[in-house]
Design a protein around this motif. Structure first.
Motif, PDB file in Angstrom:
ATOM      1  N   GLY A 153       0.781  -1.233   0.000  1.00 33.77           N
ATOM      2  CA  GLY A 153       0.000   0.000   0.000  1.00 33.77           C
ATOM      3  C   GLY A 153       0.812   1.281   0.000  1.00 33.77           C
ATOM      4  N   PHE A 154       2.140   1.193  -0.031  1.00 30.28           N
ATOM      5  CA  PHE A 154       2.961   2.393  -0.051  1.00 30.28           C
ATOM      6  C   PHE A 154       2.781   3.129  -1.378  1.00 30.28           C
ATOM      7  CE2 PHE A 154       4.951   0.217   3.379  1.00 30.28           C
ATOM      8  CZ  PHE A 154       5.757   1.106   4.074  1.00 30.28           C
ATOM      9  N   SER A 155       2.869   4.452  -1.320  1.00 31.70           N
ATOM     10  CA  SER A 155       2.819   5.306  -2.507  1.00 31.70           C
ATOM     11  C   SER A 155       4.204   5.851  -2.790  1.00 31.70           C
ATOM     12  CB  SER A 155       1.871   6.489  -2.282  1.00 31.70           C
ATOM     13  OG  SER A 155       0.564   6.039  -2.063  1.00 31.70           O
ATOM     14  N   LYS A 156       4.561   5.857  -4.047  1.00 32.56           N
ATOM     15  CA  LYS A 156       5.833   6.454  -4.452  1.00 32.56           C
ATOM     16  C   LYS A 156       5.643   7.950  -4.525  1.00 32.56           C
ATOM     17  CE  LYS A 156       9.200   6.115  -8.201  1.00 32.56           C
ATOM     18  NZ  LYS A 156       9.445   5.441  -9.495  1.00 32.56           N
ATOM     19  N   GLU A 157       6.460   8.684  -3.761  1.00 29.53           N
ATOM     20  CA  GLU A 157       6.305  10.137  -3.681  1.00 29.53           C
ATOM     21  C   GLU A 157       7.269  10.895  -4.578  1.00 29.53           C
ATOM     22  OE1 GLU A 157       6.580  11.074   0.497  1.00 29.53           O
ATOM     23  OE2 GLU A 157       4.452  10.653   0.755  1.00 29.53           O
ATOM     24  N   GLY A 158       8.416  10.292  -4.879  1.00 29.34           N
ATOM     25  CA  GLY A 158       9.359  10.999  -5.726  1.00 29.34           C
ATOM     26  C   GLY A 158      10.779  10.536  -5.520  1.00 29.34           C
ATOM     27  N   VAL A 159      11.709  11.315  -6.068  1.00 30.19           N
ATOM     28  CA  VAL A 159      13.126  10.994  -6.019  1.00 30.19           C
ATOM     29  C   VAL A 159      13.823  11.911  -5.020  1.00 30.19           C
ATOM     30  CG1 VAL A 159      15.278  10.902  -7.347  1.00 30.19           C
ATOM     31  CG2 VAL A 159      13.117  10.289  -8.439  1.00 30.19           C
ATOM     32  N   LEU A 160      14.631  11.301  -4.148  1.00 28.36           N
ATOM     33  CA  LEU A 160      15.508  12.060  -3.248  1.00 28.36           C
ATOM     34  C   LEU A 160      16.869  12.095  -3.948  1.00 28.36           C
ATOM     35  CD1 LEU A 160      14.448  10.286   0.050  1.00 28.36           C
ATOM     36  CD2 LEU A 160      13.714  12.535  -0.748  1.00 28.36           C
ATOM     37  N   ARG A 161      17.172  13.220  -4.550  1.00 29.65           N
ATOM     38  CA  ARG A 161      18.372  13.323  -5.370  1.00 29.65           C
ATOM     39  C   ARG A 161      19.633  13.346  -4.510  1.00 29.65           C
ATOM     40  NH1 ARG A 161      18.400  17.998  -9.000  1.00 29.65           N
ATOM     41  NH2 ARG A 161      17.812  19.134  -7.129  1.00 29.65           N
ATOM     42  N   SER A 162      20.632  12.566  -4.917  1.00 28.03           N
ATOM     43  CA  SER A 162      21.926  12.472  -4.212  1.00 28.03           C
ATOM     44  C   SER A 162      21.728  12.304  -2.707  1.00 28.03           C
ATOM     45  CB  SER A 162      22.783  13.704  -4.504  1.00 28.03           C
ATOM     46  OG  SER A 162      23.181  13.725  -5.851  1.00 28.03           O
ATOM     47  N   TYR A 163      20.843  11.414  -2.336  1.00 28.82           N
ATOM     48  CA  TYR A 163      20.434  11.250  -0.934  1.00 28.82           C
ATOM     49  C   TYR A 163      21.453  10.505  -0.092  1.00 28.82           C
ATOM     50  CZ  TYR A 163      17.050  10.654   2.855  1.00 28.82           C
ATOM     51  OH  TYR A 163      16.401  10.698   4.048  1.00 28.82           O
ATOM     52  N   GLU A 164      22.155   9.546  -0.707  1.00 30.69           N
ATOM     53  CA  GLU A 164      23.154   8.768   0.018  1.00 30.69           C
ATOM     54  C   GLU A 164      24.490   8.848  -0.697  1.00 30.69           C
ATOM     55  OE1 GLU A 164      21.043   4.975   2.206  1.00 30.69           O
ATOM     56  OE2 GLU A 164      21.890   4.676   0.239  1.00 30.69           O
ATOM     57  N   ASP A 171      24.051   8.650  -4.528  1.00 30.64           N
ATOM     58  CA  ASP A 171      22.973   7.857  -5.101  1.00 30.64           C
ATOM     59  C   ASP A 171      21.628   8.518  -4.853  1.00 30.64           C
ATOM     60  OD1 ASP A 171      24.613   5.710  -5.974  1.00 30.64           O
ATOM     61  OD2 ASP A 171      24.625   4.873  -3.943  1.00 30.64           O
ATOM     62  N   ASP A 172      20.785   8.480  -5.867  1.00 36.80           N
ATOM     63  CA  ASP A 172      19.390   8.889  -5.718  1.00 36.80           C
ATOM     64  C   ASP A 172      18.629   7.738  -5.062  1.00 36.80           C
ATOM     65  OD1 ASP A 172      20.050  11.156  -7.185  1.00 36.80           O
ATOM     66  OD2 ASP A 172      19.107  10.445  -9.040  1.00 36.80           O
ATOM     67  N   LEU A 173      17.576   8.073  -4.329  1.00 39.92           N
ATOM     68  CA  LEU A 173      16.690   7.065  -3.760  1.00 39.92           C
ATOM     69  C   LEU A 173      15.249   7.489  -4.016  1.00 39.92           C
ATOM     70  CD1 LEU A 173      18.379   6.386  -0.301  1.00 39.92           C
ATOM     71  CD2 LEU A 173      18.517   4.984  -2.347  1.00 39.92           C
ATOM     72  N   TYR A 174      14.378   6.510  -4.174  1.00 38.37           N
ATOM     73  CA  TYR A 174      12.948   6.799  -4.259  1.00 38.37           C
ATOM     74  C   TYR A 174      12.372   6.844  -2.849  1.00 38.37           C
ATOM     75  CZ  TYR A 174      12.884   5.637  -9.278  1.00 38.37           C
ATOM     76  OH  TYR A 174      13.101   5.600 -10.626  1.00 38.37           O
ATOM     77  N   MET A 175      11.452   7.768  -2.635  1.00 34.30           N
ATOM     78  CA  MET A 175      10.738   7.866  -1.361  1.00 34.30           C
ATOM     79  C   MET A 175       9.347   7.268  -1.539  1.00 34.30           C
ATOM     80  SD  MET A 175      10.154   8.757   1.797  1.00 34.30           S
ATOM     81  CE  MET A 175      11.366   9.935   2.366  1.00 34.30           C
ATOM     82  N   PHE A 176       9.043   6.305  -0.686  1.00 37.03           N
ATOM     83  CA  PHE A 176       7.711   5.713  -0.615  1.00 37.03           C
ATOM     84  C   PHE A 176       7.155   5.997   0.774  1.00 37.03           C
ATOM     85  CE2 PHE A 176       9.853   3.276  -3.837  1.00 37.03           C
ATOM     86  CZ  PHE A 176       8.877   2.915  -4.744  1.00 37.03           C
ATOM     87  N   SER A 177       5.841   6.121   0.878  1.00 31.30           N
ATOM     88  CA  SER A 177       5.245   6.316   2.203  1.00 31.30           C
ATOM     89  C   SER A 177       3.937   5.552   2.308  1.00 31.30           C
ATOM     90  CB  SER A 177       4.987   7.802   2.474  1.00 31.30           C
ATOM     91  OG  SER A 177       3.931   8.268   1.653  1.00 31.30           O
TER      92      SER A 177
END
Length: 187
Positions: A153-164, A171-177
């Motif tokens: 049931g998580f929704s993809k909210e977007g890209v966290l650019r250069s997060y790690e 690296d970019d990461l996708y944020m799901f909530s």
């Protein structure tokens, strides 16, 4: 978002027992955290020694004792061997928010174990820790984990650019909530 740090929450599903990870589990932890395939999307290099697993277990204990999160060892009920783990971490009580993460030995991939474990952990978070929002950050190349959280049931909210920053690059990461209001514990 409150829990008593002296009582570790043991969770049970049809097939699994999610329990505290102890020092005696170090070899089991090392077995899957030293696997290159398992660690491909984990954000750290594969473990080289059992001592690294012992240090990780100490970090899991601190996370719980300091009320910053909970990491459960995933075990099959008939066998006490830890085959993976899932965790709440980066808990922000004033905002009723936490991150979730998970890792599973590749010997157990494709059996629905991660989904079963995560569903129990999510349900516990919403019902007993009074969490309202659970976040999962996942590498774009980790499609199986993305599909798993979407099934829950998580929704993809977007890209966290250069997060790690890992292995010499950002690296970019996708944020799901997942919000409490979105979760159906009866599914």
């Amino acid at each position: 978002m409150n829990y008593q740090s002296d009582i570790f929450p043991v969770l049970e599903t049809n097939r699994l027992l999610l329990r505290r990870i102890e020092k005696d589990d170090a070899h089991d932890i090392f077995t899957y955290l030293s696997d290159i395939e398992v660690m491909k999307h984990y954000g750290t290099k594969p473990f080289q020694t059992v001592d690294e697993a012992i240090k990780a277990i100490s970090k899991y204990e601190s996370l719980f004792n300091e009320n910053r999160g909970v990491r459960w060892g995933i075990t099959i009920k008939e066998d006490n061997k830890v085959i993976g783990s899932c965790a709440f971490h980066n808990m922000v009580s004033e905002h009723f928010r936490t991150d979730i993460s998970f890792v599973l030995s590749k010997d157990f991939w494709g059996r629905g174990i991660a989904q079963e474990a995560l569903k129990a952990v999510i349900k516990y978070g919403f019902e007993y820790l009074n969490i309202n929002r659970i976040e999962a950050v996942i590498e774009p190349s980790n499609v199986p984990s993305q599909k798993l959280v979407e099934r829950l049931g998580f929704s993809k909210e977007g890209v966290l650019r250069s997060y790690e920053y890992f292995d010499g690059k950002f690296d970019d990461l996708y944020m799901f909530s997942l919000l409490k209001s979105d979760f159906d514990s009866d599914e």
